[in-house]
Design a protein around this motif. Structure first.
Motif, PDB file in Angstrom:
ATOM      1  N   PHE A   4      -1.325  24.436  60.467  1.00  0.00           N
ATOM      2  CA  PHE A   4      -1.830  23.659  61.606  1.00  0.00           C
ATOM      3  C   PHE A   4      -1.167  22.285  61.701  1.00  0.00           C
ATOM      4  CE2 PHE A   4      -5.153  26.732  60.716  1.00  0.00           C
ATOM      5  CZ  PHE A   4      -5.523  27.157  61.987  1.00  0.00           C
ATOM      6  N   ASN A  24      -4.263  23.551  68.141  1.00  0.00           N
ATOM      7  CA  ASN A  24      -3.234  23.964  67.183  1.00  0.00           C
ATOM      8  C   ASN A  24      -3.170  23.062  65.956  1.00  0.00           C
ATOM      9  OD1 ASN A  24      -2.391  26.112  68.848  1.00  0.00           O
ATOM     10  ND2 ASN A  24      -1.197  24.662  70.070  1.00  0.00           N
ATOM     11  N   THR A  42      -8.028  25.903  66.548  1.00  0.00           N
ATOM     12  CA  THR A  42      -8.186  24.678  65.773  1.00  0.00           C
ATOM     13  C   THR A  42      -8.819  24.989  64.426  1.00  0.00           C
ATOM     14  OG1 THR A  42      -8.517  23.455  67.825  1.00  0.00           O
ATOM     15  CG2 THR A  42      -9.255  22.375  65.823  1.00  0.00           C
ATOM     16  N   ARG A  43      -8.247  24.441  63.363  1.00  0.00           N
ATOM     17  CA  ARG A  43      -8.880  24.579  62.035  1.00  0.00           C
ATOM     18  C   ARG A  43     -10.007  23.559  61.948  1.00  0.00           C
ATOM     19  NH1 ARG A  43      -6.911  24.396  56.752  1.00  0.00           N
ATOM     20  NH2 ARG A  43      -6.912  26.607  56.528  1.00  0.00           N
ATOM     21  N   THR A  79      -6.025  20.328  63.426  1.00  0.00           N
ATOM     22  CA  THR A  79      -7.240  20.350  62.615  1.00  0.00           C
ATOM     23  C   THR A  79      -8.232  19.336  63.173  1.00  0.00           C
ATOM     24  OG1 THR A  79      -5.938  20.861  60.648  1.00  0.00           O
ATOM     25  CG2 THR A  79      -8.157  19.996  60.280  1.00  0.00           C
ATOM     26  N   ASN A 118      -6.463  30.168  57.677  1.00  0.00           N
ATOM     27  CA  ASN A 118      -7.063  29.318  58.721  1.00  0.00           C
ATOM     28  C   ASN A 118      -8.570  29.194  58.525  1.00  0.00           C
ATOM     29  OD1 ASN A 118      -7.942  31.822  59.412  1.00  0.00           O
ATOM     30  ND2 ASN A 118      -7.253  31.753  61.544  1.00  0.00           N
TER      31      ASN A 118
END
Lengths: 115, 452
Positions: free
Chosen positions: B198, B244, B285-286, B246, B172
């Motif tokens: 993700f 959850n 969040t990525r 990107t 991640n």
């Protein structure tokens, strides 16, 4: 005493199906009514409740006006036994069911013959 | 699951012969339904290898209580929807059952049972079709962003990008993508998203340079109703939208100093607070950022925070410019030709040798985006099955910029410039000589010596 409109609607024009359903009721239900009668006499309330529960849907489908609500009440009050109020209700409703049942079966047999 | 979209394999578990016959007859009216009737729970369990799409279950069976049978079914056939049909009107019991994820409906046996069951099965069928559609689309998106097939090339430079992307998708870690405009930074970001853990969340792309400075905080983190004049309703920011998933912040170098502080805090705390809000919201969040600028230079001159720089750098991936992956040029060109032809229902053309030579000599300051545009135009301009040099038309906008980026010798620059005008005015040496203020004989000599 009964109203077959709902059953006929489900049958979608298939009279043979309506006849078979009525015949199934005639074949299957008396044993459950006998169970209610015998269990009522022996005060086997779980059995009364179980037998009433079993026949309740078919009474609703054939829209048996005089007895469908009584079956619901028999199940409900059998579940509340021992209880003086419920005992009183059952003392009224079970004999009513037994007394009316033969007439109901005769009426259904005649209905089949006229179809 | 049964094979056809509308086909439903239905198990009906009902011990009352009257009711079983009634429901069987009713459901058989729908030719898409394949019915299997059982009077006992055990028989139903033994037939689960048939993979029913839905099981209609009487709550009271002679050998099983309905809720226990439901659990046993889920052990053998997880996620099979269950519809309870019962003469038990106990609302609490019904609510307890319907709370179970696999219980789709609870229908009381009365005069309306057949109609309610019919509607319930229609809805289930629609939901199933929708779910299947979503699964197909998800698979298509995943396939679309399978980066070995999406990012075209086998040059060492692009293989190095693949190697780093492989590392990015397995963790991640934040990712920072650098590269010139048109080098495919967003495509790399999307590929990482759709191949990572993700992928179940959204991919939200934000071009920082396109947002007015006073709106950045609200755009990124959202705002509550009444937070400021004009905030008529709650606005969910990009970070929350990417929950959850990107968030891709393009042109991160353009982030104003005030927003840099806020972004740093979000990355440290892993939570955001909407403008005008009081409750922090946890985010998972990525973060992927991209820029065509050298961020380290901006840090040195003080226009980008050093602490934020180290936070967002994460795994750096550098997208090489097209001129540094010339061996990929024809692979990309063929890819764009095929894609363009397919989209326009045309026969794909092929590049002639002179066209290839012309493409190779061009610096492509606009990188892959420019190549795509040049190829599409060439496909349109070409008259036959082959794209020739005259069909390859470079727009002048970035030519000088591109030329200067290539860092060539003066002689090589001269050759590029002369070739450009020779391509522009083919068969008109006099005009080219006039424009460049050189002798015609010089041009003839250079052509003869293959210097251009």
């Amino acid at each position: 005493m009964f109203n077959l409109e709902n059953l006929k609607k489900t049958a979608a024009g298939n009279t043979d199906f309506v006849k078979k359903m009525i015949q199934l009721f005639i074949d299957e239900t008396p044993s459950s009514v006998d169970t209610i009668k015998n269990s009522f006499q022996s005060q086997d309330w779980p059995n009364v409740k179980s037998a009433a529960h079993k026949i309740k849907p078919s009474f609703a489908i054939l829209d048996i006006n005089e007895l469908k609500d009584e079956i619901v009440e028999i199940e409900k009050h059998a579940n509340q036994m021992p209880n003086p109020e419920s005992q009183e209700v059952l003392n009224t409703l079970v004999p009513k069911l037994i007394n009316s049942f033969d007439g109901l079966i005769d009426g259904l047999k005649k209905e089949i013959e006229t179809m | 699951m049964a094979q056809q979209m509308n086909h439903l394999r239905i198990f009906l578990v009902e011990d009352d012969p009257f009711y079983a016959k009634l429901l069987t007859h009713h459901l058989a009216l729908n030719p898409s339904y394949e019915l299997h009737t059982f009077s006992k729970g055990k028989a139903c369990l033994e037939a689960l290898n048939l993979k029913p799409d839905v099981i209609c279950l009487d709550l009271s069976l002679p050998d099983y209580k309905g809720d226990v049978l439901c659990n046993d079914i889920q052990k053998q056939a997880p996620n099979t929807p269950i519809i309870f049909i019962s003469s038990n009107e106990d609302i609490k019991k019904a609510l307890d059952l319907i709370k179970k994820e696999e219980v789709y409906d609870y229908i009381v046996k009365d005069q309306d049972t057949t109609d309610r069951l019919w509607k319930s099965l229609i809805n289930l069928s629609k939901n199933r079709a929708l779910k299947e559609k979503v699964e197909v689309l998800s698979a298509e998106v995943k396939e679309k962003y399978d980066y070995q097939n999406t990012i075209i090339g086998n040059s060492p430079a692009i293989k190095d990008v693949f190697r780093l992307m492989d590392k990015a998708v397995k963790t991640n870690i934040n990712v920072s993508i650098s590269g010139e405009t048109g080098s495919g930074k967003e495509l790399v970001a999307k590929c990482i998203h759709y191949n990572s853990g993700f992928q179940k969340g959204k991919f939200i792309a934000v071009n920082i340079a396109a947002i007015a400075e006073n709106l950045i905080e609200s755009e990124l983190f959202g705002h509550e109703k009444g937070a400021f004049t004009g905030a008529h309703q709650r606005h969910i920011g990009k970070f929350e939208q990417a929950q959850n998933g990107t968030i891709f912040l393009d042109e991160i170098a353009e982030l104003p100093a005030s927003a840099q502080v806020l972004l740093l805090r979000v990355l440290q705390e892993r939570e955001i607070t909407r403008v005008g809000g009081t409750s922090p919201i946890k985010i998972n969040t990525r973060l992927i950022v991209a820029t065509h600028k050298d961020l380290s230079e901006l840090v040195e001159n003080g226009s980008f925070r050093e602490d934020l720089y180290y936070r967002i750098m994460g795994l750096p991936i550098h997208n090489p410019p097209l001129r540094e992956r010339k061996t990929d040029l024809f692979l990309l060109a063929d890819h764009f030709i095929e894609h363009f032809a397919k989209e326009n229902k045309l026969k794909a053309k092929h590049l002639g040798e002179d066209a290839k030579k012309k493409l190779l000599s061009h610096p492509f300051a606009g990188n892959i985006r420019e190549l795509k545009s040049v190829i599409e135009l060439a496909h349109v301009m070409s008259e036959g099955d082959q794209i020739s040099a005259s069909d390859i038309i470079f727009k002048s906008a970035n030519t000088l910029d591109g030329l200067l980026k290539t860092q060539m010798s003066l002689k090589a620059y001269n050759a590029q410039i002369i070739r450009h005008y020779l391509d522009k005015y083919p068969r008109d040496i006099s005009k080219v000589a006039d424009i460049l203020d050189v002798g015609k004989s010089t041009l003839y000599r250079m052509i003869q010596n293959k210097e251009v």
